[in-house]
Motif scaffolding. Structure first.
Motif, short mmCIF file in Angstrom:
data_model
loop_
_atom_site.label_atom_id
_atom_site.label_comp_id
_atom_site.label_asym_id
_atom_site.label_seq_id
_atom_site.Cartn_x
_atom_site.Cartn_y
_atom_site.Cartn_z
N UNK A 196 16.83 29.90 21.19
CA UNK A 196 17.18 31.31 21.08
C UNK A 196 16.56 32.13 22.21
N UNK A 197 15.41 31.66 22.71
CA UNK A 197 14.76 32.35 23.82
C UNK A 197 15.51 32.11 25.12
N UNK B 38 37.28 28.95 13.14
CA UNK B 38 37.22 30.25 13.82
C UNK B 38 36.61 30.14 15.20
N UNK B 39 35.60 29.28 15.32
CA UNK B 39 34.97 29.11 16.65
C UNK B 39 35.99 28.62 17.67
N UNK C 207 34.18 28.30 9.64
CA UNK C 207 33.37 28.58 10.84
C UNK C 207 33.85 27.74 12.02
N UNK D 186 23.14 27.46 21.80
CA UNK D 186 22.55 28.71 21.34
C UNK D 186 23.07 29.06 19.94
N UNK D 187 24.36 28.89 19.77
CA UNK D 187 24.94 29.18 18.46
C UNK D 187 24.41 28.21 17.40
N UNK E 31 13.56 28.32 17.99
CA UNK E 31 12.97 29.42 18.75
C UNK E 31 13.18 29.21 20.25
N UNK F 204 38.80 31.61 18.19
CA UNK F 204 38.36 32.79 18.92
C UNK F 204 37.99 32.50 20.37
N UNK F 205 38.04 31.23 20.76
CA UNK F 205 37.73 30.91 22.16
C UNK F 205 38.90 30.13 22.76
N UNK G 249 21.03 29.29 16.33
CA UNK G 249 21.07 30.43 15.44
C UNK G 249 21.40 29.96 14.01
N UNK G 250 22.37 29.03 13.93
CA UNK G 250 22.73 28.52 12.61
C UNK G 250 21.57 27.76 11.98
N UNK H 286 28.43 41.02 28.13
CA UNK H 286 29.77 40.57 27.78
C UNK H 286 30.85 41.45 28.39
#
Lengths: 230, 824
Positions: free
Chosen positions: B822-823, B455-456, B452, B730-731, B819, B459-460, B734-735, B382
């Motif tokens: 996330x990979x 904010x997403x 959420x 990806x997010x 999975x 913040x972008x 995760x959720x 980042x």
């Protein structure tokens, strides 16, 4: 692996994938039983299938063979939606690459897990757990403004905010330096002890594995050894 | 590093990426659209112009008061042009005791070079295509037959000759009928020479009519121009009747609008796809930098792959364009029974290549961001995102207008359109920024998923801005091509309603006016306009002799030095609007004059200039009080020069009338002429029909091309939706790992997209309406009032698109095991 009150059971667990050079077996015939409150370290070399096993045990992926019983629920019989509901209530995660939501600050990352779990005083509880991991003064920092060790501490706070009965940790210190790794490890075991959480830990750090009560060694997707560390 | 080998090795992997494919599809589509239009629209316009040329009598004509050199005809033959000579002069005709002043037109073999000569044989009901009259023969139009009281088959005297009226002249396709004041007789040119009427004192008009391929016409024009002497006037189709030019210009503008829109949208889709590619390549670039690759190598690797892959995509687009153009052309040829000129590939190719290069230059800048990727990124993902230096933005900002102008687009149209799209982005940016600030406040007081989602977005800001702007532009374009442009096209077609005047009547004396209007009412005429008309000449301009006044356009010399039809009116004539200055006040009479704005511009005069006019025996001094925009499509009687009534007192004049007479009542004209034998009715219905055809044909072409813009808008939407989708996936994974349900995830995504969609819908409908209004006013010159359907449609489309995006994102996230995501 022990009698008593099993919270996690795997029977004949296998995972096969199709690759460019034909089929590939990542995991084959893994059996394990883990009692509530116990801790298990899954060890092995890179590519031995440790993370895949953890994904299957946590219901993040579906096995090609065998089944997993989590808290008495057969994950193979549940759809992804039902597995998600189970994870929400019963499971916490710590990933090697932290996996924080980049657009949320430390506090919000923990808060979202607390709210998902339906904790009544989610805001207060999130603050407390962040103070417990030593980040009480970094609540409103975004992940990119935190060091690796701090990010992993946020991940620990997120994992423990709803005191889950079962925690899966995938190489939690794999991306950290020695000192940060020590802090995170101490926090992990301290929080687990306080919450009475069952721990499944994937690591190739033998010192870390030694802090777990049980150990399962994988070689090329098969269980090579299982038992209590010497 | 062996760069070429590395470039080649990565090609297959590159083409597997969705953004690469999107880029290639957008490129191929842009080139297909460009090819279709550069070859096809040009050919379509040539085809339509060929049809329009029937009204002009040819693609090109040269007029003169004296006989034209034979070399002009030979030069045309050498260049493969067909030609015909015509000669017109007024002459008295006799049939027994009856006599009538007629406009005699003599034509050579080969006449007409465009269109058809329509005649009706004695006793026949229907008319037929006719050849020029043979020796000793003539065709007389209906007015002449009526005036002389004869029927086809009778004999008439023209000078020293006696001719047989072999048929009734129904239609003469040289456009001069509109301007003919007397009845017409058509004869062979040799007979006209033999009639002994071309001696001193006669005022013959010679015209050489030419037709052929567009390139041959251009070559001939270039060859001829230097040889023209004063008194010889060259006119192209575009210079012909004002109403024809107006139809042509509008049609061309509609087609340009569709193509420019398509091109700009494809460029945006490509830009977005390459921006995504740059994001993806940033990690590899940082790694290569760590391994010692230079900045140039880091850039050339993806750039080389993009350019290599662009080559087959460009060829595919070109081939697709050729096929599409051929298809469109076949349809048009079949529909209008005209032979289109063959495609001139060699001539079109260099222009196309330059346009493609320009297009690529406009969209490649996102990749240049890779030059700024620091090696540190390999350690801290980042640490630095590949930003885009602002200086690269000048490429699309400059390139797209240049491409638009190169394609032959109208300057105002290019500017309005690109400004429309740019302001769509800017306004959307501003609105998104305001909305984000509002959301940031709102988020604090909300809990769970709502917070959420908010904010997403908050913040972008850059991502939201980019997606919001792309969504807005795509929506604006969608509205422009699906609603605004068809509305404008419809409005254009409505400018020629069923009661558009199809008859003009000249030579009405002022004392006949009341009786004439009563008779018109009796025969069922509608939309009647009667205006005074006088013939005058410009004597002075700002107190200097008019002949010394320099004119920018040489074609204007004949207006400056020759006779001018002028009128006067207390009110602004219908079909006209004020462009500059104010209309006169009836309470304060003065000596004002109103000029048609284009005429004033070409003559080189403006507001406040003084013009000295001689009308009959009277000298009149007037001052330019205002300039008018005239709707030449209205088919009313329009004048370049309209005087204030006080300036025209005691001026000798006649009246001219225009009205609509339904075809089934055309016999009424016969009784009108019987009641008022001095009148000269002119049938403009045939010309009106041709203009209607032209409008219909150009509209059809523009509508087909607008479909291309719609597809391009869909490509942009796709690119905008796909942008940053990997990160969102990806997010979402995760959720899901944290236990969020499918419904909650769908709600989260919907909320995010809903905010974006609503902002885009509001901005897009406002901008589409504004762009439409601006286009209507500046380019197409008619009023446009956008309907309520615009915001409704925008909201519906935005909601549908955003719901689809949210559904697709939630579906992917819930179908893929967490999975796996996330990979990734």
């Amino acid at each position: 692996m022990g009698g008593g009150n099993p919270i996690l059971v795997a029977q004949g667990l296998g995972k096969h994938v199709d690759g460019p050079d034909g089929g590939l077996t990542i995991l084959d015939g893994v059996d394990l039983t883990l009692n509530a409150g116990a801790s298990l370290a899954i060890v092995g070399r890179s590519g031995s299938g440790k993370t895949t096993l953890l994904s299957l045990l946590a219901g993040l992926d579906v096995p090609s063979a065998g089944r997993v019983l989590l808290d008495g629920n057969d994950l193979s019989a549940l759809g992804e939606e039902a597995r998600a509901a189970l994870r929400r209530r019963r499971v916490g995660f710590v990933f090697q690459s932290f996996q924080l939501i980049p657009t949320l600050d430390a506090y919000e990352n923990v808060l979202i897990a607390a709210e998902l779990a339906g904790i009544a005083d989610a805001r207060e509880r999130s603050r407390q757990v962040l103070e417990t991991v030593g980040l009480g003064r970094r609540l409103h920092h975004l992940p990119r403004q935190l060091s690796g060790g701090e990010q992993q501490r946020v991940a620990l706070a997120r994992a423990f905010v709803h005191a889950p009965p079962l925690l899966f940790a995938d190489e939690p210190t794999g991306n950290l330096d020695g000192e940060s790794a020590r802090i995170v490890t101490d926090l992990l075991f301290d929080l687990r002890r306080r919450a009475g959480t069952t721990l499944v830990l994937v690591t190739h750090d033998l010192d870390l594995a030694a802090r777990c009560e049980q150990r399962l060694a994988l070689v090329e997707g098969r269980v090579a050894a299982a038992g209590t560390p010497a | 590093m062996n760069l070429p080998r590395v470039v080649l090795r990565g090609l297959r992997a590159q083409v597997r990426q969705s953004e690469t494919r999107l880029f290639l599809v957008a490129l191929a589509f842009a080139i297909a659209a460009l090819t279709t239009v550069q070859l096809g629209a040009q050919r379509t316009l040539d085809l339509l112009l060929a049809k329009a040329a029937e009204i002009n009598g040819g693609d090109l004509s040269i007029a003169s008061r004296s006989e034209l050199p034979a070399g002009f005809v030979d030069g045309a033959a050498e260049r493969g042009l067909s030609s015909a000579l015509t000669l017109s002069f007024p002459s008295m005709l006799f049939a027994g005791e009856a006599q009538q002043l007629a406009d005699v037109k003599a034509v050579s073999a080969g006449y007409p070079v465009r269109g058809e000569l329509r005649v009706r044989d004695p006793g026949a009901e229907a008319d037929r295509t006719g050849a020029p009259p043979g020796a000793g023969q003539a065709y007389a139009d209906r007015r002449l037959l009526l005036a002389l009281g004869i029927e086809p088959g009778a004999r008439i005297e023209l000078g020293t000759l006696e001719l047989e009226v072999a048929a009734e002249l129904v239609e003469d396709p040289d456009g001069s009928q509109l301007f003919a004041q007397a009845p017409r007789l058509l004869v062979g040119i040799d007979d006209a020479r033999a009639a002994g009427l071309l001696g001193p004192g006669s005022r013959p008009s010679w015209r050489l009519l030419l037709a052929g391929r567009a390139d041959a016409v251009r070559a001939y024009t270039e060859w001829l121009r230097p040889q023209l002497v004063p008194g010889q006037r060259l006119s192209r189709i575009e210079d012909a009747a004002e109403n024809l030019r107006s139809a042509y210009d509008r049609g061309r503008s509609f087609i340009d609008l569709a193509v420019l829109l398509t091109l700009a949208l494809c460029a945006l889709a490509m830009w977005l796809a390459l921006a995504r590619m740059a994001e993806r390549e940033a990690d590899s670039s940082a790694l290569l930098r760590c391994l010692g690759a230079s900045r140039a190598e880091v850039l050339l690797l993806p750039l080389g792959q993009v350019l290599l892959l662009a080559l087959p995509a460009a060829l595919a687009g070109f081939a697709l364009g050729l096929v599409a153009e051929g298809q469109v052309n076949r349809v048009l040829q079949a529909r209008f029974a005209l032979e289109a000129p063959p495609v001139d590939l060699a001539a079109a190719l260099p222009g196309l290549l330059v346009l493609v290069a320009l297009l690529l230059a406009c969209v490649l800048p996102p990749l240049f961001g890779l030059l700024r990727v620091p090696p540190l990124r390999a350690l801290q993902a980042s640490s630095a995102r590949p930003g885009l230096p602002v200086r690269w933005l000048f490429l699309p900002l400059l390139g797209l207008p240049v491409a638009g102008l190169m394609m032959g687009g109208d300057r105002t149209l290019v500017l309005v359109l690109l400004l429309g799209l740019a302001s769509a982005a800017a306004v959307c940016g501003l609105l998104v920024w305001l909305v984000l600030r509002l959301l940031a406040r709102l988020a604090r007081s909300r809990a769970g998923l709502t917070r959420l989602a908010l904010l997403r977005l908050v913040r972008k800001p850059l991502l939201v801005l980019l997606q919001g702007a792309a969504l807005t532009i795509a929506l604006t374009a969608l509205l422009l091509s699906s609603r605004v442009a068809p509305d404008l096209l419809g409005q254009w077609q409505r400018t020629l309603p069923a009661d558009t005047p199809n008859w003009f009547v000249l030579n009405i004396q002022p004392d006949q006016r009341t009786a004439f209007e009563t008779e018109l009412g009796r025969i069922g005429a509608r939309t009647i306009t009667v205006s005074p008309v006088a013939i005058g000449r410009l004597v002075t301009i700002n107190d200097r002799p008019a002949s010394e006044h320099p004119v920018a356009d040489p074609g204007m010399a004949r207006w400056r030095d020759g006779p001018l039809n002028l009128s006067w009116s207390a009110q602004l004539p219908g079909g006209n609007s004020l462009a500059e200055g104010a209309w006169w006040d009836a309470a304060a009479p003065g000596n004002g004059v109103s000029l048609e704005q284009r005429f004033a511009g070409r003559l080189g005069v403006g507001l406040g200039d003084r013009l000295g006019l001689r009308i009959g025996e009277q000298e009149v001094e007037v001052t330019v009080a205002n300039l008018r925009a005239t709707d030449w499509d209205s088919f009313r009687v329009n004048f370049f020069m309209v005087l204030e009534p006080a300036a025209a007192e005691r001026v000798p004049h006649g009246l001219i009338a225009s009205f609509n007479l339904p075809p089934e009542r055309a016999d009424g004209i016969r009784s009108l002429v019987r009641s008022f034998p001095n009148l000269s009715p002119v049938d403009v219905g045939a010309i009106l029909d041709r203009i209607r055809d032209l409008v219909g044909e150009l509209s059809a072409a523009a509508r087909a091309l607008l479909a291309l813009a719609l597809f391009a808008a869909a490509l942009v939407l796709l690119a905008a939706l796909a942008y940053a989708q990997a990160e969102r996936r990806r997010e979402a994974a995760l959720l899901r790992a944290l236990g969020i349900s499918r419904g909650e995830l769908a709600r989260l995504m919907t909320l995010e997209w809903l905010v974006l969609g609503l902002v885009a819908a509001v901005v897009a409908s406002g901008l589409a309406a504004f762009t439409g209004w601006l286009l209507a006013r500046q380019v197409f010159q008619f009023a446009y009032a956008p309907g309520l359907s615009l915001p409704v449609l925008a909201a519906l489309v935005a909601l549908a698109v955003c719901a689809l995006a949210a559904w697709a994102a939630a579906r992917t996230a819930t179908r893929t095991p967490p999975a796996e995501s996330l990979r990734a």
